[in-house]
Write an enzyme that holds these catalytic residues in place. Sequence first.
Site, short mmCIF file in Angstrom:
data_model
loop_
_atom_site.label_atom_id
_atom_site.label_comp_id
_atom_site.label_asym_id
_atom_site.label_seq_id
_atom_site.Cartn_x
_atom_site.Cartn_y
_atom_site.Cartn_z
N GLN A 259 -76.62 18.64 -42.01
CA GLN A 259 -76.40 18.88 -40.50
C GLN A 259 -76.18 17.44 -39.95
O GLN A 259 -75.33 17.28 -39.07
CB GLN A 259 -77.85 19.40 -39.66
N HIS A 262 -72.64 16.22 -39.40
CA HIS A 262 -71.71 16.88 -38.45
C HIS A 262 -71.59 15.89 -37.43
O HIS A 262 -70.38 15.92 -37.13
CB HIS A 262 -72.38 18.02 -37.83
N GLU A 327 -81.67 26.38 -34.79
CA GLU A 327 -80.29 26.89 -34.93
C GLU A 327 -80.64 27.53 -36.34
O GLU A 327 -80.47 28.64 -36.71
CB GLU A 327 -79.15 25.76 -34.71
N HIS A 328 -80.99 26.63 -37.30
CA HIS A 328 -80.89 26.72 -38.82
C HIS A 328 -82.07 26.62 -39.27
O HIS A 328 -82.93 25.42 -38.99
CB HIS A 328 -79.87 25.99 -39.56
N ASP A 361 -72.87 28.40 -44.01
CA ASP A 361 -71.68 27.92 -43.10
C ASP A 361 -70.58 28.37 -43.57
O ASP A 361 -69.51 28.49 -42.83
CB ASP A 361 -71.60 26.39 -43.21
N HIS A 420 -77.05 57.24 0.22
CA HIS A 420 -77.59 57.65 -0.92
C HIS A 420 -78.36 58.81 -0.94
O HIS A 420 -77.88 59.62 -2.07
CB HIS A 420 -78.39 56.38 -1.42
#
Lengths: 434, 434
Positions: A259, A262, A327-328, A361, A420
């Site tokens: 990670q 990235h 996230e992961h 991934d 209505h």
Amino acid sequence: MPQFLDATAPDFDAAFAALLSAKREDNVDVDDVVAGIIADVRNRGDQAVIELTARFDRLELTPETLRFSQDEIEALIAQVPAHERDALELAAARIRDYHARQMPQDQSWTDAQGATLGWRWTPVSAAGLYVPGGLASYPSSVLMNAIPAKVAGVERLAIVVPTPDGVANPLVLLAARIAGVDEIYRIGGAQAIAALAYGTETISPVDKITGPGNAFVAAAKRRVFGKVGIDMIAGPSEILVIADGDNDPDWLALDLLSQAEHDESAQSILITDSPAMARAVAAAVERYLTTLERREIAAASWRDFGAIITVPDLDTAAALSNRVAPEHLELCVADADALSDKITHAGAIFLGAWTPEAIGDYVGGPNHVLPTARSARFSSGLSVMDFVKRTTLARMTPGALAAIGAAAETLAISEGLEAHGLSVRARLNRLNEG
Amino acid sequence: MPQFLDATAPDFDAAFAALLSAKREDNVDVDDVVAGIIADVRNRGDQAVIELTARFDRLELTPETLRFSQDEIEALIAQVPAHERDALELAAARIRDYHARQMPQDQSWTDAQGATLGWRWTPVSAAGLYVPGGLASYPSSVLMNAIPAKVAGVERLAIVVPTPDGVANPLVLLAARIAGVDEIYRIGGAQAIAALAYGTETISPVDKITGPGNAFVAAAKRRVFGKVGIDMIAGPSEILVIADGDNDPDWLALDLLSQAEHDESAQSILITDSPAMARAVAAAVERYLTTLERREIAAASWRDFGAIITVPDLDTAAALSNRVAPEHLELCVADADALSDKITHAGAIFLGAWTPEAIGDYVGGPNHVLPTARSARFSSGLSVMDFVKRTTLARMTPGALAAIGAAAETLAISEGLEAHGLSVRARLNRLNEG
């Protein structure tokens, strides 16, 4: 070096809260620029897109060359080596199998009053997928965005991908072909988002836009939201690894670094009940940081946002992880299933040390577009559900209306909505006449 | 008078396109004001909320009185007449039954390579529901927002509802009680959204905020999106009625007016293959517009945005409806099911003339929070799905990793992400050693 935190230390809560709220992204304010670009594309269509592409991508296009031709695609795809093609095809097949199971079911039933109720799912008609150019032009992201759309039944799927200086990525084009993409345009930035949302002479508008991009793309997606649907605005990537003492520190170090490499804003956190493992992983990370190609990026991310947290037990690890809502999440522990049951917020869970996050991934099957920045508390990764929508269905019989209509009339009157109530009463009166 | 359009006329396409793109909402730009309010609440918490409530709602509160006490709620609820209580309870039971069927299923399977894949749904932990004050304070909306949240398993559900001059709506409080709401705060506007998103000394933050509101509330929801999840930003209400010649024009007129009476920006459209029915409904609408309580609002909506379109056949009606993608669609035709099969975009379909749209607003069962402004092309009404999120699951075995790991490594290398590749390779090497 990352932060070392001990969950039993007196100042832990403050330090952990600071870790959670660390501002990892500078949101450059590009909103005015983006508003101008969108207005320009709405007013001048192709011509605006062409001029902006010349300015930002140093590429001269015409309305005829905005879109990749079939021949160009074939020629570029032919450059892809066989082992890369095979890997993409394996990934695509596994992603397709996984997502095919996500197709939601229609339902219909008749209740005790005789009312028939239910719903029906239908695909979005046309979707657009943004693919970044240059270094962040990932063929795997093309598969992850395009395959759910096609599984959902999206009829028309268009890709926009900038090709700065005219350089295209053959793997991206091959991934698009494998995923069944219908149109590929060599444009990017806010101008590409505007073209997809509003259409130009050459590009028909779409109903939904997904895919990652830089600050300009994100701002443009926010602006066209409402005119079209958009997916989440993704932030920097994150991993949280929960590990016990029985692990190979090299594996965990590489998972954390996958990670960190990235993006300097990425975040990698290890939580372990083994102080020895904490030290061993820290040492292994430092060792890899001397050799990795992307070591400068990874080192900055690890230094600024990385953390190693020691905990007295794995229950504490799960509780901390739920506050992060990562996230992961890797569960490298003896009984990963049992620990998984204690996780309430996470984008994706990788069970056991034999499941490195990188598998997810590329070839695992689940989507790699996942909620970041703690948004797994309230949102999910990309799926087939992002490309379908539900129409609810109701059919009253005279008997069903007789049973429940008066209650509707009562509530309409209580809300001051006379028409209505009358629309129900007119029908009930017919029944009373009958 | 509304527009009369004939789908076979030579200028129809231009007129229909103009109808589709009519700007029905003036988006007042309140963004700067709202940004200031949010910053104030983040900085000063309760005190800011209290001061803003004094200014906007003419109501003096303390941290102790921000929240309705149990005694106050009981006293107010006791004022509700029995027939209104019964109607709310009938509505709640039907809405609960319908939404209970929306709970999505977890899945888990093992593939041919030995990988175990799947996903799991979990509820959002805490949700906040905005309820407008004053005239638009609808108890039915409380049920429609709160019940899906509780069905989903949301543990903590808080309502914010402004009480200008201290006047509370007993029906709103009763609806909240019936729906199982946990906390009710007498605050509104952007300050209430900020309090829910960021929390104050008295109000714990939530993870997701839903519910309708004015321009300030909508702007605040857009601003806190990302920090929390939000539902759609709803626009003015819409109905499209497709009717054949065999209908009671009064029924159709009242159905059209039940949207028109909501709001001067509401839109009501009739499409029919019977010119005689078109004339009869137009006449009936004019007649009701002389007597309805809300006739000024309804007349303005019908005059500015209403339309009656005659078509040669019902297939044309379905095609036009799909271009509108209406929030509410009534199919008042002999074979409503057959026509329904041709509808690709609509928030909710009401099948047959015995199913007035107002039934769906209150007691039908499906949600009345639906996509407006053509967004049914890409989005769905509120549901249990808005209060749950999916965590994907993957577990590799050594054998599964051996089967698919090399492909992941190949793709990681092709994307220039070395650590990704190494995290897989380190494990594959272990297998080769073994």
